[in-house]
Write a protein that holds these residues in place. Structure first.
Motif, PDB file in Angstrom:
ATOM      1  N   THR A  76     -17.637 -33.583  37.112  1.00 50.46           N
ATOM      2  CA  THR A  76     -18.109 -34.998  37.629  1.00 50.46           C
ATOM      3  C   THR A  76     -17.404 -35.306  38.832  1.00 50.46           C
ATOM      4  O   THR A  76     -17.882 -36.252  39.864  1.00 50.46           O
ATOM      5  N   GLY A  77     -16.456 -34.468  39.356  1.00 51.99           N
ATOM      6  CA  GLY A  77     -15.708 -34.817  40.676  1.00 51.99           C
ATOM      7  C   GLY A  77     -16.800 -34.398  41.933  1.00 51.99           C
ATOM      8  O   GLY A  77     -16.523 -34.628  43.057  1.00 51.99           O
ATOM      9  N   LEU A  78     -17.872 -33.630  41.608  1.00 48.15           N
ATOM     10  CA  LEU A  78     -18.662 -33.494  42.609  1.00 48.15           C
ATOM     11  C   LEU A  78     -19.856 -34.439  43.007  1.00 48.15           C
ATOM     12  O   LEU A  78     -20.670 -34.482  43.779  1.00 48.15           O
ATOM     13  N   LEU A  79     -19.885 -35.680  42.404  1.00 46.89           N
ATOM     14  CA  LEU A  79     -20.606 -36.766  42.512  1.00 46.89           C
ATOM     15  C   LEU A  79     -20.752 -37.147  43.874  1.00 46.89           C
ATOM     16  O   LEU A  79     -21.718 -37.477  44.536  1.00 46.89           O
ATOM     17  N   ALA A  80     -19.642 -37.543  44.497  1.00 47.62           N
ATOM     18  CA  ALA A  80     -19.433 -38.060  45.974  1.00 47.62           C
ATOM     19  C   ALA A  80     -20.431 -37.178  47.071  1.00 47.62           C
ATOM     20  O   ALA A  80     -21.105 -37.564  47.544  1.00 47.62           O
ATOM     21  N   LEU A  81     -20.057 -35.734  46.723  1.00 45.63           N
ATOM     22  CA  LEU A  81     -20.588 -34.743  47.699  1.00 45.63           C
ATOM     23  C   LEU A  81     -22.226 -34.804  47.486  1.00 45.63           C
ATOM     24  O   LEU A  81     -22.615 -34.771  48.426  1.00 45.63           O
ATOM     25  N   THR A  82     -22.468 -34.784  46.197  1.00 48.13           N
ATOM     26  CA  THR A  82     -24.067 -34.520  46.114  1.00 48.13           C
ATOM     27  C   THR A  82     -24.566 -35.818  46.478  1.00 48.13           C
ATOM     28  O   THR A  82     -25.654 -35.552  46.959  1.00 48.13           O
ATOM     29  N   LYS A  83     -23.927 -36.854  46.182  1.00 46.15           N
ATOM     30  CA  LYS A  83     -24.759 -38.164  46.703  1.00 46.15           C
ATOM     31  C   LYS A  83     -24.862 -38.190  48.461  1.00 46.15           C
ATOM     32  O   LYS A  83     -25.903 -38.649  48.817  1.00 46.15           O
ATOM     33  N   SER A  84     -23.950 -37.858  48.855  1.00 50.16           N
ATOM     34  CA  SER A  84     -23.668 -37.498  50.614  1.00 50.16           C
ATOM     35  C   SER A  84     -24.967 -36.692  51.224  1.00 50.16           C
ATOM     36  O   SER A  84     -25.597 -36.818  52.180  1.00 50.16           O
ATOM     37  N   LEU A 139     -28.733 -35.390  46.754  1.00 51.13           N
ATOM     38  CA  LEU A 139     -28.814 -34.630  45.570  1.00 51.13           C
ATOM     39  C   LEU A 139     -28.643 -35.369  44.083  1.00 51.13           C
ATOM     40  O   LEU A 139     -27.818 -36.151  44.286  1.00 51.13           O
ATOM     41  N   ASN A 140     -29.209 -34.916  43.324  1.00 51.92           N
ATOM     42  CA  ASN A 140     -29.076 -35.446  42.205  1.00 51.92           C
ATOM     43  C   ASN A 140     -28.206 -34.374  41.250  1.00 51.92           C
ATOM     44  O   ASN A 140     -28.393 -33.270  41.281  1.00 51.92           O
ATOM     45  N   LEU A 141     -27.037 -34.890  40.810  1.00 47.04           N
ATOM     46  CA  LEU A 141     -26.124 -34.250  39.849  1.00 47.04           C
ATOM     47  C   LEU A 141     -26.306 -34.590  38.394  1.00 47.04           C
ATOM     48  O   LEU A 141     -26.353 -35.756  37.946  1.00 47.04           O
ATOM     49  N   ASP A 142     -26.821 -33.404  37.752  1.00 46.83           N
ATOM     50  CA  ASP A 142     -27.245 -33.648  36.245  1.00 46.83           C
ATOM     51  C   ASP A 142     -26.144 -32.973  35.457  1.00 46.83           C
ATOM     52  O   ASP A 142     -25.767 -31.938  35.714  1.00 46.83           O
ATOM     53  N   ILE A 143     -25.140 -33.871  34.957  1.00 42.38           N
ATOM     54  CA  ILE A 143     -24.098 -33.378  34.188  1.00 42.38           C
ATOM     55  C   ILE A 143     -24.503 -33.258  32.740  1.00 42.38           C
ATOM     56  O   ILE A 143     -25.017 -34.235  32.099  1.00 42.38           O
ATOM     57  N   LYS A 144     -24.424 -32.096  32.156  1.00 42.33           N
ATOM     58  CA  LYS A 144     -24.596 -31.965  30.616  1.00 42.33           C
ATOM     59  C   LYS A 144     -23.658 -31.939  30.067  1.00 42.33           C
ATOM     60  O   LYS A 144     -22.390 -31.506  29.950  1.00 42.33           O
ATOM     61  N   LYS A 145     -23.766 -32.704  28.837  1.00 44.90           N
ATOM     62  CA  LYS A 145     -22.683 -32.726  27.725  1.00 44.90           C
ATOM     63  C   LYS A 145     -23.006 -32.632  26.423  1.00 44.90           C
ATOM     64  O   LYS A 145     -24.165 -32.739  25.972  1.00 44.90           O
ATOM     65  N   PRO A 146     -22.387 -31.867  25.539  1.00 45.19           N
ATOM     66  CA  PRO A 146     -22.719 -31.585  24.282  1.00 45.19           C
ATOM     67  C   PRO A 146     -23.035 -32.757  23.677  1.00 45.19           C
ATOM     68  O   PRO A 146     -22.322 -33.818  23.638  1.00 45.19           O
ATOM     69  N   PRO A 147     -23.950 -32.898  22.594  1.00 43.12           N
ATOM     70  CA  PRO A 147     -24.187 -34.072  21.810  1.00 43.12           C
ATOM     71  C   PRO A 147     -22.906 -34.451  20.795  1.00 43.12           C
ATOM     72  O   PRO A 147     -22.038 -33.452  20.210  1.00 43.12           O
ATOM     73  N   THR A 148     -22.668 -35.792  20.563  1.00 42.61           N
ATOM     74  CA  THR A 148     -21.551 -35.856  19.895  1.00 42.61           C
ATOM     75  C   THR A 148     -21.733 -35.839  18.307  1.00 42.61           C
ATOM     76  O   THR A 148     -22.935 -35.681  17.849  1.00 42.61           O
ATOM     77  N   PRO A 149     -20.861 -35.363  17.599  1.00 39.89           N
ATOM     78  CA  PRO A 149     -21.027 -34.983  16.496  1.00 39.89           C
ATOM     79  C   PRO A 149     -21.491 -35.913  15.505  1.00 39.89           C
ATOM     80  O   PRO A 149     -21.145 -36.968  15.757  1.00 39.89           O
ATOM     81  N   PRO A 150     -22.216 -35.730  14.377  1.00 40.80           N
ATOM     82  CA  PRO A 150     -22.632 -36.717  13.503  1.00 40.80           C
ATOM     83  C   PRO A 150     -21.425 -37.359  12.713  1.00 40.80           C
ATOM     84  O   PRO A 150     -20.547 -36.623  12.398  1.00 40.80           O
TER      85      PRO A 150
END
Length: 175
Positions: free
Chosen positions: A129-137, A140-151
């Motif tokens: 997620t620390g790449l957000l500023a660089l990609t915005k500059s 570019l779109n930064l798509d962060i993939k997160k595992p689903p929350t457990p039920p």
């Protein structure tokens, strides 16, 4: 008997690597493969991650050691890969993953000689997620993939607390 001395081959490869000839040749081959697979010549989306390889050689001519605390018996590298599975670039990752990725991407996205002219999006795990500023500059779109929350499971006894259910492996597309 039909191959040259390994030191001569290694020395020539290092010269090509240091001049950027090897990287350029790999980019040309990757473009050819993409075109044969009926894709655009340059990728529009890449994925970035770090990888530790146990037991690999470490040193300035191969990889710098990395990993927890900056030391690993093997090699750690940051890899930029596109959706066909072709490595766009591989870089040493001695510092933290995000620091290494930031420097690596700045080099790859340099407007004077961009290695990724058609890039639109970067896919990464939540550690990047620390790449957000660089990609915005760079637009570019930064798509962060997160595992689903457990039920959440209901309480075992009346009046008890809800609890997290078992975690299961869930593939994150396109990772």
């Amino acid at each position: 008997a039909r191959f040259p001395d390994w030191q001569a081959v290694w020395s020539q490869w290092r010269r090509w690597r240091d001049k950027g000839t090897w990287a350029q040749a790999m980019r040309v081959l990757a473009k050819e493969i993409r075109l044969r697979c009926k894709r655009k010549a340059d990728p529009t989306m890449v994925m970035i991650d770090a990888q530790t390889v146990q037991g690999g050689r470490a040193g300035p001519t191969f990889h710098e050691a990395g990993g927890r605390g900056g030391y690993t018996r093997g090699a750690k590298r940051t890899i930029l890969i596109e959706t066909l599975g072709l490595a766009v670039a591989v870089e040493s990752a001695k510092p933290h993953d995000v620091q290494s990725a930031r420097a690596f991407l700045k080099e790859q996205l340099d407007p004077k000689h961009s290695a990724l002219p058609g890039l639109q999006a970067i896919v990464a795990e939540r550690g990047y997620t620390g790449l957000l500023a660089l990609t915005k500059s760079h637009g570019l779109n930064l798509d962060i993939k997160k595992p689903p929350t457990p039920p959440m499971l209901p309480p075992a006894k009346p009046g008890g607390k809800w609890r997290k259910g078992p975690r299961t492996f869930t593939p994150l597309r396109p990772l």
